[in-house]
Design a protein around this motif. Sequence first.
Motif, PDB file in Angstrom:
ATOM      1  N   LEU A  78       0.831  -1.204   0.000  1.00  0.00           N
ATOM      2  CA  LEU A  78       0.000   0.000   0.000  1.00  0.00           C
ATOM      3  C   LEU A  78       0.864   1.252   0.000  1.00  0.00           C
ATOM      4  CD1 LEU A  78      -2.873  -0.992   2.466  1.00  0.00           C
ATOM      5  CD2 LEU A  78      -2.952  -0.865  -0.033  1.00  0.00           C
ATOM      6  N   ALA A  79       2.008   1.201   0.675  1.00  0.00           N
ATOM      7  CA  ALA A  79       2.918   2.339   0.644  1.00  0.00           C
ATOM      8  C   ALA A  79       3.452   2.581  -0.767  1.00  0.00           C
ATOM      9  CB  ALA A  79       4.071   2.103   1.618  1.00  0.00           C
ATOM     10  N   VAL A  80       3.853   1.507  -1.461  1.00  0.00           N
ATOM     11  CA  VAL A  80       4.346   1.655  -2.834  1.00  0.00           C
ATOM     12  C   VAL A  80       3.235   2.150  -3.747  1.00  0.00           C
ATOM     13  CG1 VAL A  80       5.342   0.444  -4.800  1.00  0.00           C
ATOM     14  CG2 VAL A  80       6.106  -0.119  -2.492  1.00  0.00           C
ATOM     15  N   LEU A  81       2.026   1.643  -3.538  1.00  0.00           N
ATOM     16  CA  LEU A  81       0.891   2.093  -4.344  1.00  0.00           C
ATOM     17  C   LEU A  81       0.648   3.581  -4.136  1.00  0.00           C
ATOM     18  CD1 LEU A  81      -1.283   1.059  -6.300  1.00  0.00           C
ATOM     19  CD2 LEU A  81      -2.755   0.647  -4.323  1.00  0.00           C
ATOM     20  N   SER A  82       0.815   4.046  -2.911  1.00  0.00           N
ATOM     21  CA  SER A  82       0.651   5.476  -2.636  1.00  0.00           C
ATOM     22  C   SER A  82       1.736   6.289  -3.328  1.00  0.00           C
ATOM     23  CB  SER A  82       0.696   5.721  -1.128  1.00  0.00           C
ATOM     24  OG  SER A  82      -0.334   5.008  -0.467  1.00  0.00           O
ATOM     25  N   LEU A  83       2.968   5.783  -3.323  1.00  0.00           N
ATOM     26  CA  LEU A  83       4.054   6.491  -4.022  1.00  0.00           C
ATOM     27  C   LEU A  83       3.758   6.611  -5.512  1.00  0.00           C
ATOM     28  CD1 LEU A  83       7.253   4.958  -2.354  1.00  0.00           C
ATOM     29  CD2 LEU A  83       6.297   7.240  -1.999  1.00  0.00           C
ATOM     30  N   VAL A 184      -0.578  -5.702  -7.035  1.00  0.00           N
ATOM     31  CA  VAL A 184       0.361  -6.064  -5.973  1.00  0.00           C
ATOM     32  C   VAL A 184       1.623  -6.708  -6.521  1.00  0.00           C
ATOM     33  CG1 VAL A 184       0.666  -7.524  -3.932  1.00  0.00           C
ATOM     34  CG2 VAL A 184      -1.432  -6.194  -4.229  1.00  0.00           C
ATOM     35  N   GLU A 185       1.502  -7.576  -7.532  1.00  0.00           N
ATOM     36  CA  GLU A 185       2.708  -8.193  -8.073  1.00  0.00           C
ATOM     37  C   GLU A 185       3.636  -7.137  -8.666  1.00  0.00           C
ATOM     38  OE1 GLU A 185       1.430 -10.979 -10.993  1.00  0.00           O
ATOM     39  OE2 GLU A 185       0.573  -9.483 -12.338  1.00  0.00           O
ATOM     40  N   VAL A 186       3.066  -6.070  -9.203  1.00  0.00           N
ATOM     41  CA  VAL A 186       3.875  -5.002  -9.780  1.00  0.00           C
ATOM     42  C   VAL A 186       4.541  -4.175  -8.687  1.00  0.00           C
ATOM     43  CG1 VAL A 186       3.807  -2.909 -11.184  1.00  0.00           C
ATOM     44  CG2 VAL A 186       2.479  -4.902 -11.867  1.00  0.00           C
ATOM     45  N   THR A 187       3.786  -3.807  -7.648  1.00  0.00           N
ATOM     46  CA  THR A 187       4.368  -2.986  -6.584  1.00  0.00           C
ATOM     47  C   THR A 187       5.430  -3.758  -5.809  1.00  0.00           C
ATOM     48  OG1 THR A 187       2.480  -3.596  -5.179  1.00  0.00           O
ATOM     49  CG2 THR A 187       2.362  -1.498  -6.351  1.00  0.00           C
ATOM     50  N   THR A 188       5.228  -5.069  -5.632  1.00  0.00           N
ATOM     51  CA  THR A 188       6.250  -5.875  -4.961  1.00  0.00           C
ATOM     52  C   THR A 188       7.516  -5.950  -5.803  1.00  0.00           C
ATOM     53  OG1 THR A 188       4.537  -7.212  -3.894  1.00  0.00           O
ATOM     54  CG2 THR A 188       6.741  -8.140  -3.969  1.00  0.00           C
ATOM     55  N   ALA A 189       7.363  -6.224  -7.094  1.00  0.00           N
ATOM     56  CA  ALA A 189       8.531  -6.270  -7.981  1.00  0.00           C
ATOM     57  C   ALA A 189       9.228  -4.920  -8.034  1.00  0.00           C
ATOM     58  CB  ALA A 189       8.103  -6.714  -9.379  1.00  0.00           C
ATOM     59  N   LEU A 190       8.446  -3.847  -8.039  1.00  0.00           N
ATOM     60  CA  LEU A 190       9.020  -2.495  -8.085  1.00  0.00           C
ATOM     61  C   LEU A 190       9.979  -2.278  -6.916  1.00  0.00           C
ATOM     62  CD1 LEU A 190       7.044   0.783  -8.700  1.00  0.00           C
ATOM     63  CD2 LEU A 190       8.568   0.613  -6.756  1.00  0.00           C
ATOM     64  N   ALA A 191       9.566  -2.685  -5.723  1.00  0.00           N
ATOM     65  CA  ALA A 191      10.412  -2.473  -4.548  1.00  0.00           C
ATOM     66  C   ALA A 191      11.746  -3.180  -4.695  1.00  0.00           C
ATOM     67  CB  ALA A 191       9.684  -2.957  -3.297  1.00  0.00           C
ATOM     68  N   PHE A 192      11.730  -4.404  -5.187  1.00  0.00           N
ATOM     69  CA  PHE A 192      12.978  -5.164  -5.258  1.00  0.00           C
ATOM     70  C   PHE A 192      13.805  -4.797  -6.484  1.00  0.00           C
ATOM     71  CE2 PHE A 192      11.000  -7.179  -1.809  1.00  0.00           C
ATOM     72  CZ  PHE A 192      12.013  -7.769  -1.067  1.00  0.00           C
ATOM     73  N   ILE A 193      13.194  -4.213  -7.487  1.00  0.00           N
ATOM     74  CA  ILE A 193      13.985  -3.619  -8.567  1.00  0.00           C
ATOM     75  C   ILE A 193      14.801  -2.451  -8.021  1.00  0.00           C
ATOM     76  CG2 ILE A 193      13.821  -2.267 -10.699  1.00  0.00           C
ATOM     77  CD1 ILE A 193      11.417  -4.011 -11.468  1.00  0.00           C
ATOM     78  N   VAL A 335     -12.242  -4.133   4.286  1.00  0.00           N
ATOM     79  CA  VAL A 335     -12.068  -4.675   2.939  1.00  0.00           C
ATOM     80  C   VAL A 335     -12.158  -3.564   1.900  1.00  0.00           C
ATOM     81  CG1 VAL A 335     -13.095  -6.167   1.182  1.00  0.00           C
ATOM     82  CG2 VAL A 335     -12.867  -6.993   3.526  1.00  0.00           C
ATOM     83  N   VAL A 336     -13.146  -2.680   2.053  1.00  0.00           N
ATOM     84  CA  VAL A 336     -13.295  -1.560   1.120  1.00  0.00           C
ATOM     85  C   VAL A 336     -12.085  -0.630   1.205  1.00  0.00           C
ATOM     86  CG1 VAL A 336     -14.646   0.508   0.616  1.00  0.00           C
ATOM     87  CG2 VAL A 336     -15.805  -1.666   1.064  1.00  0.00           C
ATOM     88  N   ALA A 337     -11.624  -0.362   2.426  1.00  0.00           N
ATOM     89  CA  ALA A 337     -10.493   0.541   2.591  1.00  0.00           C
ATOM     90  C   ALA A 337      -9.236  -0.011   1.937  1.00  0.00           C
ATOM     91  CB  ALA A 337     -10.246   0.787   4.084  1.00  0.00           C
ATOM     92  N   ILE A 338      -9.043  -1.324   1.989  1.00  0.00           N
ATOM     93  CA  ILE A 338      -7.857  -1.931   1.378  1.00  0.00           C
ATOM     94  C   ILE A 338      -7.963  -1.927  -0.139  1.00  0.00           C
ATOM     95  CG2 ILE A 338      -6.608  -4.102   1.094  1.00  0.00           C
ATOM     96  CD1 ILE A 338      -5.996  -2.754   3.709  1.00  0.00           C
ATOM     97  N   ALA A 339      -9.156  -2.216  -0.658  1.00  0.00           N
ATOM     98  CA  ALA A 339      -9.314  -2.355  -2.109  1.00  0.00           C
ATOM     99  C   ALA A 339      -9.482  -1.018  -2.817  1.00  0.00           C
ATOM    100  CB  ALA A 339     -10.513  -3.254  -2.412  1.00  0.00           C
ATOM    101  N   ALA A 340      -9.999  -0.013  -2.112  1.00  0.00           N
ATOM    102  CA  ALA A 340     -10.338   1.258  -2.763  1.00  0.00           C
ATOM    103  C   ALA A 340      -9.169   1.966  -3.428  1.00  0.00           C
ATOM    104  CB  ALA A 340     -11.014   2.180  -1.745  1.00  0.00           C
ATOM    105  N   PRO A 341      -7.956   1.991  -2.848  1.00  0.00           N
ATOM    106  CA  PRO A 341      -6.864   2.750  -3.489  1.00  0.00           C
ATOM    107  C   PRO A 341      -6.545   2.319  -4.911  1.00  0.00           C
ATOM    108  CG  PRO A 341      -6.267   2.206  -1.239  1.00  0.00           C
ATOM    109  CD  PRO A 341      -7.548   1.477  -1.531  1.00  0.00           C
ATOM    110  N   PHE A 342      -6.964   1.106  -5.285  1.00  0.00           N
ATOM    111  CA  PHE A 342      -6.738   0.696  -6.671  1.00  0.00           C
ATOM    112  C   PHE A 342      -8.037   0.668  -7.467  1.00  0.00           C
ATOM    113  CE2 PHE A 342      -6.657  -2.777  -9.840  1.00  0.00           C
ATOM    114  CZ  PHE A 342      -5.725  -2.230 -10.716  1.00  0.00           C
TER     115      PHE A 342
END
Length: 976
Positions: A78-83, A184-193, A335-342
């Motif tokens: 969620l932090a990466v998604l916010s960035l 999520v798979e993209v934001t996780t990969a982004l962090a490790f890139i 559930v709504v709060a977690i899913a809403a940012p995307f």
Amino acid sequence: MLLHLRRPPVWLTSTLLATNLLLFVPENPELRYVGGLALFCILPGLSLINLFPPEALPTTILERLFLGIATSFVLSNLAVLSLNYLPGRITLMQLAMALDLLVLLSAVPLLLGRRTRQGEVLRKSPGEAWVHVVVLVIVLFFFRFAGLGYSQFGRADEIPVVSTATQLISGSDTALLSRIKNPVEVTTALAFILFDNGFEEFAIRLPFAFASVAAVMMLYLLGREMFGERAGFVAGLLLALEGLFLAVSRLAQYQGIVMLMSISAVYCFWRARSDSSRQSRTLFIAFGSVTFGFACLTHYEGITTAPLLGLLFFSSRQQPLKEKMALGLLCAALVVAIAAPFYVPLAFSGQLGRAWSYLADKRLGLGEGLYNNVSTFVLQEMLFRDSVYYVIVMLLATGASAMAALRRHFVGRDGLVSAAWVAFITALAVSIIYPELLQVGSVNLTLVLCLPLLFSLLFRSSLSLALRATWLWFVTLLIVYGYLAAQPGTHWYRLMPAWALISGVALETVIQGTRRGSHPWITYGLSWAACLFLTVLFGGYLFIFFIRQVPEYALTFPQHKNELVYWTPQTEPPPGFEAPYFGAPRQNGWEVVAALYRTGTLRGHLRYFGGRDTLEWYLGHQWDWDDGSRYVLHSAYPELSYQTHNAPVDELPKEAIEEECDLTGRVTVRGKPKILIYECPEGPTPRAIEDYAYEYYEPVYDRLASLDERLKYRALRVDSKTCYEAAGLIHLLGKPGESIVFTDPDQIGPFSYHYSGTLPYHIPAKALSPGELDAWLTRGSDKGTVYVLLWALADTLERRSWDDWAAQHPTEVQLSWYGNCGLALYTASADDGDHPTLLQGTRLGDSIHLLAYGLDKSSDGGTLTLTLYWSTATQIPNNYTVFTHIVNGEGRIVAQKDSQPGGGTLPTREWRTDKVIRDEYEIVIGELPAGRHRIEVGMYDHQTGERLVVEGEGAGSQRQIRLPTPLEIGVSQRVT
């Protein structure tokens, strides 16, 4: 370390500082991976879990650890998604600061000195548990991490993930929402890139494999809560040794995270149901709702856990109705709060409908009938990735568990539920043995036999809640993927946790039965001997399939089938777009091809008969294939079927290629040829065959293909057309003794792809400034004419600095920009000979460019040779005629030559968009009077006489191009 130690603030700050320091270790990537794993996957959740004292969240140390890992994935992503929603690039410093802030905010009470009772109400794990944990961790780490970075990225799924992540890092605000899959798979990969500052396969797959490890451990914890320690251990071991889940765990893909979140949600709801404290129930429900919502955010299929969670939520009798309603609202809100940012931005972007169409049409096949995929899954997918022994044991254990449930209901004289179990057992048998039995047209009715059991598990059953919940989990997913989905593919992995629990309970029941009447130590030893035997038996096949790299089992199947020990009925891999090879060692050596271009060893276009994505990723830019390519790449394994939906052409047999081209190179991996490089020379110039070893070139590629380089490619919009005009000009103009210098080493790859000449390269160690280039040119002035490659976007300070540099050398430098690629023709001495004049931005019509022209000043007497260098950005619909005019000082045409390009041999309709055209005209000037003349050129439609509009340098009012070089004709009638 942070699980309620004596001085948590000290441990927290020390650990956080050490982790951050590891991220910036320049020469040790392994330490950066450790730091990234700790900061992204462990610390944020552990610090949050540590906020709650043991009396509020009464779990064991193991449970706190793995719940903390699950929570870390939620918070970090969620932090990466916010960035991503902030303007500009995403940097490692920004990511580290965001993750640090998560950890510190979660631990503010600890840092302010809050104290909790140190472990006195932490639940204790049984002594046997730690032995089980050690065994599971050893098995998991070996099969998840051994050889994890060996395989190249898979074109079907991994390359889109890392490519999108790179776009997000570069600041793209549309890349994430334009994907069909969730973020999520993209934001996780982004962090490790960012942690790796590159694209090392091990680094990017690491968090996904780690999530898989945590998912199996969570299943073990869930199993011991529901059925006891040994049943949980057996279930965890079965899941750890399952081939399909192992396959998707060795990819940069979402599956391990979905499993971790789903199992964590089930665990939390189970614990909330069984806990007597209202505070504990609320916390477990909150954590379960968050992980469930995040499972849905990771992939749409996370929703399939909802029926099980609903059963566990409503089956609790400890909560009054008012508390249940409040908890239900809390669940929905989280559930709504977690899913809403995307999902909210996705809905506003207009992509939500596209995603639904993909799911409904391609995956589910809604409106096309019911299906029966069970037989395909068991007899093809499982028997390819799992040994036949594993499949038999799982089927027998499932059958035994189902028969035990049937017997219990039958003895209890519950006829309706017994009938439901009979129908379900019949459905399983029919689905596997005779799947077409209930086929009516395009509809398979086997689903009808499963529905009664689904309803009985939801509303009526005499089974224990643990068994009832597990069977509901299994049956729900079996219905979704077995009978409702048109193309479940590898999504069957979602069935594995429930199946492992059912089989684990059944096997534990068998083990318990053998203990009766025996000495405890004997039965204990026999139990461990049985587990060890099954681990070696099941794991041996997994080792052959996933870990051993010579031979690569999946790629060479069935050539290397081990019929003696691991017999399988299959004679070829199961069908499906690349899915049969998921997670299996497969290294074709595309890094070698990319490194050969980036070092200038390969020069010129290539053709490859396979998918585009892999080659485009490793080359670092888009590429075009055509019949005139210099190289043809062919697999060294002609028996392999490269299944792909985006292959440019059908694969040609090797014999057909060898008729026109010579084998000049082989890419080898571990001494075995993987890619054959055929060269199609313009003349009969066969060369010796060279072997390019992956072991040598892979480190070269990793060093050259950095994140900074790829970001630069994106900023400059490097694609298949970048540098082709400059490369084409140099190829046509270059002479022996001349050379090419790059101002940036990142230019070499795309330039070499378009340049097939032989001029030597001068490659700098880093990007050169104008002053540094001047110093090099001064030292290298004896090298003759130099072609200098520049990169810069229009209207940038960098481009203006190169324009100023050229202006400071008016006699030595000609500079012209072709898009963002600049070509500077540097001649240190007048003795270097005559060279064509470069033009800047001269365009005819919509897409034809006049790049340069040359005048033959050595012509004797009667003729002048004018050479024009053309290119086109798009296909030209008509054949145009070129006019070349000699105009005197009064503006009158005194000589001319009109012709289609090449005297009719190069009609404009046949011009290619990646080639520079050399076009010569001989103009008779023998009768011209002495004086100053000018040369004008242009194009027109010979049928209508209409000239093409001209823009840019030299554009005249009569739709003509006035070449800047004057034509002086003296007494001897020579061009001067």
